[in-house]
Design a protein around this motif. Structure first.
Motif, short mmCIF file in Angstrom:
data_model
loop_
_atom_site.label_atom_id
_atom_site.label_comp_id
_atom_site.label_asym_id
_atom_site.label_seq_id
_atom_site.Cartn_x
_atom_site.Cartn_y
_atom_site.Cartn_z
N THR A 1 -53.25 -1.08 -3.46
CA THR A 1 -53.46 -1.75 -4.76
C THR A 1 -52.67 -2.88 -5.29
O THR A 1 -51.47 -3.04 -4.50
CB THR A 1 -53.24 -0.50 -6.04
OG1 THR A 1 -52.14 0.15 -5.87
CG2 THR A 1 -54.13 0.82 -5.50
N ALA A 2 -52.80 -3.37 -6.54
CA ALA A 2 -51.95 -4.55 -6.87
C ALA A 2 -50.43 -3.88 -7.31
O ALA A 2 -49.46 -4.62 -6.97
CB ALA A 2 -52.32 -5.07 -8.25
N ALA A 3 -50.27 -2.69 -7.80
CA ALA A 3 -49.18 -2.19 -8.01
C ALA A 3 -48.31 -1.89 -6.60
O ALA A 3 -46.91 -2.17 -6.51
CB ALA A 3 -49.02 -0.80 -8.55
N ASN A 4 -48.86 -1.45 -5.54
CA ASN A 4 -48.09 -1.55 -4.28
C ASN A 4 -47.84 -2.75 -3.63
O ASN A 4 -46.64 -2.87 -3.05
CB ASN A 4 -49.21 -0.69 -3.19
CG ASN A 4 -49.43 0.75 -3.30
OD1 ASN A 4 -48.35 1.36 -4.06
ND2 ASN A 4 -50.19 1.25 -2.90
N LEU A 5 -48.65 -3.67 -4.17
CA LEU A 5 -48.22 -5.15 -3.26
C LEU A 5 -47.27 -5.64 -4.30
O LEU A 5 -46.35 -6.23 -3.56
CB LEU A 5 -49.36 -6.07 -3.40
CG LEU A 5 -50.84 -5.87 -2.48
CD1 LEU A 5 -51.94 -6.64 -2.87
CD2 LEU A 5 -50.13 -5.82 -1.15
N ARG B 1 -45.03 -3.88 -5.66
CA ARG B 1 -43.67 -3.22 -5.29
C ARG B 1 -42.86 -3.82 -3.68
O ARG B 1 -41.90 -3.70 -3.58
CB ARG B 1 -43.92 -1.57 -4.85
CG ARG B 1 -42.82 -0.68 -4.60
CD ARG B 1 -43.39 0.58 -4.61
NE ARG B 1 -42.15 1.63 -4.25
CZ ARG B 1 -41.93 1.97 -2.96
NH1 ARG B 1 -42.62 1.60 -2.20
NH2 ARG B 1 -41.01 2.66 -2.77
N LYS B 2 -43.98 -3.77 -2.81
CA LYS B 2 -43.59 -4.49 -1.59
C LYS B 2 -43.02 -5.97 -1.64
O LYS B 2 -41.78 -6.02 -1.10
CB LYS B 2 -44.70 -4.58 -0.86
CG LYS B 2 -45.16 -3.13 -0.10
CD LYS B 2 -46.25 -3.33 0.97
CE LYS B 2 -46.45 -2.03 1.54
NZ LYS B 2 -47.69 -2.28 2.72
N LYS B 3 -43.44 -6.68 -2.66
CA LYS B 3 -42.87 -7.95 -2.95
C LYS B 3 -41.49 -7.73 -3.52
O LYS B 3 -40.64 -8.45 -3.07
CB LYS B 3 -43.73 -8.52 -3.77
CG LYS B 3 -43.40 -10.04 -3.96
CD LYS B 3 -44.24 -10.84 -4.87
CE LYS B 3 -43.64 -12.45 -5.24
NZ LYS B 3 -44.72 -13.05 -6.18
N ARG B 4 -41.40 -6.92 -4.46
CA ARG B 4 -39.97 -6.71 -5.22
C ARG B 4 -39.07 -6.33 -4.16
O ARG B 4 -37.82 -6.89 -4.16
CB ARG B 4 -40.09 -5.66 -6.44
CG ARG B 4 -38.84 -5.58 -7.11
CD ARG B 4 -38.90 -4.74 -8.20
NE ARG B 4 -40.00 -3.05 -7.86
CZ ARG B 4 -39.55 -2.37 -7.07
NH1 ARG B 4 -38.36 -1.93 -6.90
NH2 ARG B 4 -40.23 -1.25 -7.47
N LEU B 5 -39.34 -5.20 -3.50
CA LEU B 5 -38.34 -4.70 -2.21
C LEU B 5 -38.07 -5.70 -1.47
O LEU B 5 -36.96 -5.81 -0.90
CB LEU B 5 -39.02 -3.40 -1.72
CG LEU B 5 -39.32 -2.15 -2.57
CD1 LEU B 5 -39.85 -1.18 -1.78
CD2 LEU B 5 -37.78 -1.77 -3.05
N ALA B 6 -39.05 -6.41 -0.95
CA ALA B 6 -38.51 -7.41 0.00
C ALA B 6 -37.51 -8.66 -0.49
O ALA B 6 -36.52 -8.89 0.07
CB ALA B 6 -39.85 -8.27 0.38
N GLU B 7 -37.77 -8.93 -2.06
CA GLU B 7 -36.82 -9.82 -2.65
C GLU B 7 -35.36 -8.92 -2.62
O GLU B 7 -34.36 -10.11 -2.51
CB GLU B 7 -37.38 -10.07 -3.85
CG GLU B 7 -38.58 -11.20 -4.02
CD GLU B 7 -39.26 -11.16 -5.48
OE1 GLU B 7 -38.71 -10.76 -6.13
OE2 GLU B 7 -40.13 -12.16 -5.38
N GLU B 8 -35.38 -7.82 -2.90
CA GLU B 8 -34.00 -7.27 -2.95
C GLU B 8 -33.48 -7.07 -1.81
O GLU B 8 -31.96 -7.20 -1.64
CB GLU B 8 -34.11 -5.81 -3.84
CG GLU B 8 -34.70 -5.83 -5.12
CD GLU B 8 -35.02 -4.35 -5.76
OE1 GLU B 8 -34.52 -3.38 -4.94
OE2 GLU B 8 -35.55 -4.26 -6.63
N LEU B 9 -34.12 -6.80 -0.94
CA LEU B 9 -33.56 -6.71 0.43
C LEU B 9 -33.17 -8.25 0.98
O LEU B 9 -31.79 -8.15 1.70
CB LEU B 9 -34.62 -6.48 1.45
CG LEU B 9 -34.23 -5.94 3.10
CD1 LEU B 9 -33.25 -4.90 3.12
CD2 LEU B 9 -35.43 -5.93 4.01
#
Length: 62
Positions: free
Chosen positions: A11-15, A17-25
């Motif tokens: 879903t858009a929410a999962n995408l 979340r993945k984008k946010r986590l990648a930026e934080e990483l």
């Protein structure tokens, strides 16, 4: 019944979340690299983090 592929079932929410986590990483990795470089050159980190910052004190307070 054919299973859905993981890309089409996200879903858009999962995408988001993945984008946010990648930026934080990425930000965390850059911070760790900067810490390693400062330790390698012998300079102290200039981060206001840790116990002294959490307590609202400077490291010189006794």
């Amino acid at each position: 019944m054919k299973p859905k592929s993981s890309a089409s079932s996200e879903t858009a929410a999962n995408l988001d979340r993945k984008k946010r986590l990648a930026e934080e990483l990425r930000a965390n990795l850059q911070k760790r690299k900067a810490q390693a470089r400062s330790r390698r050159t012998g300079e102290a980190d200039s981060r206001p983090e840790g116990i002294a910052a959490a307590a609202g004190q400077s490291e010189t307070d006794g």
